[in-house]
Design an enzyme around this catalytic site. Structure first.
Site, PDB file in Angstrom:
ATOM      1  N   TYR A   1     -34.419-143.675  25.269  1.00  9.70           N
ATOM      2  CA  TYR A   1     -35.542-144.265  24.519  1.00  9.70           C
ATOM      3  C   TYR A   1     -35.389-145.789  24.462  1.00  9.70           C
ATOM      4  CZ  TYR A   1     -38.788-145.355  20.711  1.00  9.70           C
ATOM      5  OH  TYR A   1     -39.807-145.903  19.944  1.00  9.70           O
TER       6      TYR A   1
ATOM      7  N   GLY B   1     -52.680-143.127  23.413  1.00  9.23           N
ATOM      8  CA  GLY B   1     -52.136-142.441  22.234  1.00  9.23           C
ATOM      9  C   GLY B   1     -52.888-142.842  20.976  1.00  9.23           C
TER      10      GLY B   1
END
Ligand code: NAP
Length: 313
Positions: free
Chosen positions: A185, A31
Site C-alpha cells: 500500500y 471511486g
C-alpha cells in the site's frame, strides 16, 4: 519548473470559502460513490459542476447517485455513473471513452484499495500498485486531451502520508516471494505522489495550463480499513481511526483544496490539519523520495511500458 521551486509549508484557514462557481464545468471522480470520493462528488455538485463517477460496483454507485440527486435536487444528467475497474486496462479505456473528448475541468484520482490480500493484474503486477497507480496513470493519459480543453483544469491524485514509508522497488512488482499488504500500500501511495509531482513537471515543461496536485485525507473513517487480511490489523486500525481519525467530510479538505482553491499550489502536498471537525488545509513540501527526478523517470517509463500508453514523453 518555477512552480516547484522552494515551496514552503502553508496553512490555509477556511480554504473552501472562496472556491469558484463550477456551473458548466465537468469533473470525473474515480471511486466517487463512497468514503472520501462521495464527499468530493457532493462538494463539486453543490458548486454546480457536472460529475462523472467511476466505480466497479455500479449498482452501489447508482444508489449513491440517486441519493445525491434527491438530496441536492439535481437535474437529470448532472451526476452520472460509468463502470471503471482500474486494474483492467480495457475497462479504463472504455471508461475514458464514456467520459469522451468534451472539455474536462477536473480529474480526481481518488479510488483506491488498501492492504488487501495478494492479488495480481493480468500482467502479474501486485493489485494495489496496479489499481492505485497504474490504472490512474493510464486513465490520466486517456483523458489529457479532454483536460487540455478544460478551463484551468486540475488533476488531483489522492495519496496518503504513508507514502514517506514506501519503497519503489520497480524490479519486483509482483511481490510473489515477499508480500506485505501494508508495504505494498505504501509503495502504491509513493507511486501516486511521484506521479503527481512528475506529471506537474511535464505539464509545465510543455506549457500546459492543466496542473497536477497531490493530496491526502490524514486518517479517515471510511470503508477502506475493512479489507485488511489480518483481523488484528482491522481491529487496531478501527480503534485508531475512532480516536484520531476524522469523518470523511472534514478529512477531504486537502483534496478539495487541491481541486478548487485558487491559492493552492501543486508544489505542496495538501491535507487536513487541526480541528477534527473543521480542519484547516496544510500544504507540506514533498519528501525527497517523491520529488527526485531519477525515481520519477524510472516510474514513468515503467508505467508507460506496463500500461502500453505514452504520456507527455
Ligand atoms: N481512509 C483513510 O484513512 C485514507 C488514508 C489515506 C489515504 N486514503 C486514500 O483515499 C482514497 C479513497 O479511499 P476511502 O478511504 O474513501 O475508501 P473507500 O470508501 O473504500 O473508497 C475507495 C473507492 O475506490 C473504489 N475502487 C476500489 N477499487 C477500484 C477499482 N479497481 N476500480 C475502480 N474503483 C475502485 C471503490 O469503489 P468500487 O468498489 O465501487 O469500485 C470506492 O469507491 C484512496 O485512494 C485511499 O488510498 C484513505
Amino acid at each position: 519548473m518555477s512552480s516547484l521551486t522552494q515551496p514552503t509549508r502553508t496553512r490555509l484557514a477556511n480554504p473552501l470559502a472562496s472556491t469558484p462557481d463550477l456551473t458548466g464545468r465537468r469533473a470525473v471522480v474515480t471511486g466517487g460513490s463512497s468514503g472520501l470520493g462521495l464527499v468530493t462528488t457532493r462538494a463539486l455538485l453543490r458548486r454546480g459542476a457536472e460529475v462523472v463517477i467511476g466505480a466497479r460496483d455500479t449498482s452501489r454507485a447508482e444508489d449513491a447517485r440517486d441519493r445525491l440527486v434527491a438530496e441536492l435536487n439535481l437535474p437529470a444528467g448532472r451526476v452520472t455513473v460509468a463502470r471503471l475497474d482500474l486494474i483492467d486496462p480495457h475497462s479504463v479505456r472504455e471508461f475514458a471513452k464514456t467520459v469522451g473528448d468534451a472539455a474536462l475541468d477536473l480529474l480526481v484520482l481518488n479510488a483506491g484499495i488498501s492492504s488487501v490480500p495478494l492479488r495480481h493484474d493480468h500482467a502479474g503486477i501486485e493489485s494495489q500498485f496496479a489499481t492505485n497507480h497504474l490504472g490512474h496513470f493510464a486513465l490520466t493519459g486517456h483523458l489529457l486531451p479532454a483536460l487540455d480543453g478544460g478551463t484551468a483544469s486540475r488533476i488531483v491524485t489522492v495519496s496518503s502520508s504513508l507514502y514517506t514509508g514506501g519503497k519503489l522497488d520497480l524490479d519486483d512488482l509482483s511481490d510473489s516471494a515477499t508480500y506485505s499488504p501494508g508495504r505494498a500500500y505504501s509503495r502504491s501511495k509513493l507511486a501516486n505522489v511521484i506521479f503527481a509531482v512528475e506529471l506537474q513537471r511535464r505539464l509545465a515543461a510543455q506549457g500546459s495550463t492543466t496542473r497536477s496536485f497531490a493530496a491526502h485525507p490524514g486518517m479517515a473513517r471510511t470503508p477502506l480499513h475493512a479489507t485488511y487480511p489480518s483481523a488484528t490489523t482491522r481491529v487496531l486500525t478501527s480503534a485508531v481511526a475512532r480516536v484520531i481519525g476524522r469523518d470523511p467530510e472534514p478529512a477531504d479538505i486537502g483534496v478539495l483544496t487541491a481541486a478548487l482553491n485558487p491559492e493552492a499550489t501543486p508544489a505542496l502536498f495538501w491535507g487536513p490539519v487541526g480541528s477534527k471537525t473543521a480542519p484547516d488545509a496544510l500544504g507540506l513540501p514533498f519528501a525527497a523520495a517523491a520529488s527526485n527526478s531519477a525515481p520519477a523517470a524510472a516510474l514513468w517509463s515503467k508505467s508507460e511500458q506496463l500500461s502500453d500508453i505514452r504520456i507527455l514523453s
